[in-house]
Scaffold this motif. Structure first.
Motif, mmCIF file in Angstrom:
data_model
loop_
_atom_site.group_PDB
_atom_site.id
_atom_site.type_symbol
_atom_site.label_atom_id
_atom_site.label_comp_id
_atom_site.label_asym_id
_atom_site.label_seq_id
_atom_site.Cartn_x
_atom_site.Cartn_y
_atom_site.Cartn_z
ATOM 1 N N LYS A 42 0.847 -1.190 0.000
ATOM 2 C CA LYS A 42 0.000 0.000 0.000
ATOM 3 C C LYS A 42 0.882 1.239 0.000
ATOM 4 C CE LYS A 42 -0.540 -0.766 4.924
ATOM 5 N NZ LYS A 42 -1.405 -1.303 5.934
ATOM 6 N N HIS A 43 0.368 2.298 -0.611
ATOM 7 C CA HIS A 43 1.060 3.578 -0.645
ATOM 8 C C HIS A 43 0.227 4.577 0.150
ATOM 9 C CE1 HIS A 43 3.622 6.772 -2.172
ATOM 10 N NE2 HIS A 43 2.522 7.492 -2.306
ATOM 11 N N ILE A 44 0.888 5.271 1.063
ATOM 12 C CA ILE A 44 0.212 6.225 1.937
ATOM 13 C C ILE A 44 0.908 7.571 1.784
ATOM 14 C CG2 ILE A 44 -0.363 6.768 4.347
ATOM 15 C CD1 ILE A 44 0.091 3.626 4.787
ATOM 16 N N GLU A 45 0.133 8.636 1.672
ATOM 17 C CA GLU A 45 0.687 9.986 1.661
ATOM 18 C C GLU A 45 0.174 10.732 2.877
ATOM 19 O OE1 GLU A 45 1.033 10.775 -3.140
ATOM 20 O OE2 GLU A 45 0.034 12.244 -1.874
ATOM 21 N N LEU A 46 1.100 11.258 3.652
ATOM 22 C CA LEU A 46 0.753 12.086 4.804
ATOM 23 C C LEU A 46 1.233 13.502 4.526
ATOM 24 C CD1 LEU A 46 2.036 9.889 7.784
ATOM 25 C CD2 LEU A 46 -0.270 9.989 6.867
ATOM 26 N N THR A 47 0.384 14.482 4.669
ATOM 27 C CA THR A 47 0.806 15.882 4.608
ATOM 28 C C THR A 47 1.056 16.314 6.046
ATOM 29 O OG1 THR A 47 -0.519 16.259 2.637
ATOM 30 C CG2 THR A 47 0.207 18.204 3.847
ATOM 31 N N LEU A 48 2.275 16.773 6.285
ATOM 32 C CA LEU A 48 2.716 17.069 7.650
ATOM 33 C C LEU A 48 3.157 18.515 7.783
ATOM 34 C CD1 LEU A 48 5.059 13.972 7.958
ATOM 35 C CD2 LEU A 48 2.767 14.162 8.891
ATOM 36 N N GLU A 49 2.892 19.091 8.916
ATOM 37 C CA GLU A 49 3.420 20.405 9.271
ATOM 38 C C GLU A 49 4.558 20.157 10.248
ATOM 39 O OE1 GLU A 49 3.773 24.393 9.042
ATOM 40 O OE2 GLU A 49 2.050 23.423 8.115
ATOM 41 N N SER A 50 5.761 20.582 9.877
ATOM 42 C CA SER A 50 6.910 20.393 10.767
ATOM 43 C C SER A 50 7.967 21.445 10.476
ATOM 44 C CB SER A 50 7.502 18.986 10.606
ATOM 45 O OG SER A 50 8.046 18.822 9.317
ATOM 46 N N ALA A 51 8.914 21.560 11.398
ATOM 47 C CA ALA A 51 9.963 22.576 11.275
ATOM 48 C C ALA A 51 10.906 22.289 10.107
ATOM 49 C CB ALA A 51 10.752 22.674 12.574
ATOM 50 N N ASP A 52 11.172 20.990 9.870
ATOM 51 C CA ASP A 52 12.102 20.619 8.795
ATOM 52 C C ASP A 52 11.847 19.176 8.365
ATOM 53 O OD1 ASP A 52 13.368 18.949 10.727
ATOM 54 O OD2 ASP A 52 14.737 20.548 11.292
ATOM 55 N N ALA A 53 12.572 18.739 7.341
ATOM 56 C CA ALA A 53 12.376 17.395 6.781
ATOM 57 C C ALA A 53 12.721 16.306 7.797
ATOM 58 C CB ALA A 53 13.205 17.228 5.516
ATOM 59 N N SER A 54 13.705 16.558 8.630
ATOM 60 C CA SER A 54 14.097 15.567 9.635
ATOM 61 C C SER A 54 12.964 15.312 10.626
ATOM 62 C CB SER A 54 15.353 16.049 10.371
ATOM 63 O OG SER A 54 15.705 15.144 11.387
ATOM 64 N N GLU A 55 12.337 16.372 11.084
ATOM 65 C CA GLU A 55 11.203 16.215 11.993
ATOM 66 C C GLU A 55 10.027 15.534 11.290
ATOM 67 O OE1 GLU A 55 9.073 18.993 15.240
ATOM 68 O OE2 GLU A 55 8.813 19.690 13.167
ATOM 69 N N ALA A 56 9.795 15.874 10.019
ATOM 70 C CA ALA A 56 8.724 15.222 9.252
ATOM 71 C C ALA A 56 8.977 13.722 9.151
ATOM 72 C CB ALA A 56 8.620 15.855 7.862
ATOM 73 N N ILE A 80 10.439 11.770 2.174
ATOM 74 C CA ILE A 80 9.909 13.069 2.583
ATOM 75 C C ILE A 80 10.236 14.089 1.503
ATOM 76 C CG2 ILE A 80 10.000 14.904 4.320
ATOM 77 C CD1 ILE A 80 8.877 12.297 5.429
ATOM 78 N N VAL A 81 9.210 14.813 1.038
ATOM 79 C CA VAL A 81 9.406 15.880 0.059
ATOM 80 C C VAL A 81 8.635 17.114 0.508
ATOM 81 C CG1 VAL A 81 9.780 14.284 -1.881
ATOM 82 C CG2 VAL A 81 7.484 15.112 -1.386
ATOM 83 N N PRO A 82 9.108 18.299 0.133
ATOM 84 C CA PRO A 82 8.342 19.509 0.459
ATOM 85 C C PRO A 82 6.985 19.468 -0.250
ATOM 86 C CG PRO A 82 10.568 20.075 -0.242
ATOM 87 C CD PRO A 82 10.377 18.609 -0.526
ATOM 88 N N ALA A 83 5.952 19.928 0.422
ATOM 89 C CA ALA A 83 4.634 20.027 -0.207
ATOM 90 C C ALA A 83 4.713 21.088 -1.296
ATOM 91 C CB ALA A 83 3.582 20.374 0.823
#
Length: 89
Positions: A42-56, A80-83
């Motif tokens: 399965k493929h899952i996409e999560l849109t996350l709000e975080s300070a940086d890619a490491s935290e995401a 992890i990629v920028p939105a």
């Protein structure tokens, strides 16, 4: 910033994948004999709000460990990629 976590959850290679075997058999019945192996995940996409890619990544890993993947039977690959609409606040 907003990030998108692309998560692919797949059965461990050591385990039988009955769904993948059924799809492979169906492909062969359709004359698509070039397939050697089929694994279904399965493929899952999560849109996350975080300070940086490491935290995401940490957030996505925690989601996988606690809910999205069963480590006994599955593994998760996280990217992890920028939105696209992400802008620094």
């Amino acid at each position: 910033m907003k990030f998108i976590a692309h998560i692919d959850v797949m059965p461990l290679k050591e385990l039988l994948d009955p769904q993948g075997k059924a799809v492979q058999a169906a492909l062969k019945q359709l004359g698509l004999n070039q397939t050697e192996d089929v694994r279904i995940g399965k493929h899952i996409e999560l849109t996350l709000e975080s300070a940086d890619a490491s935290e995401a990544r940490q957030i996505a890993e925690q989601a996988c460990e606690q809910l999205l993947a069963n480590p006994v039977m599955e593994y998760a690959h996280i990217q992890i990629v920028p939105a696209p609409d992400s802008q620094a606040s």
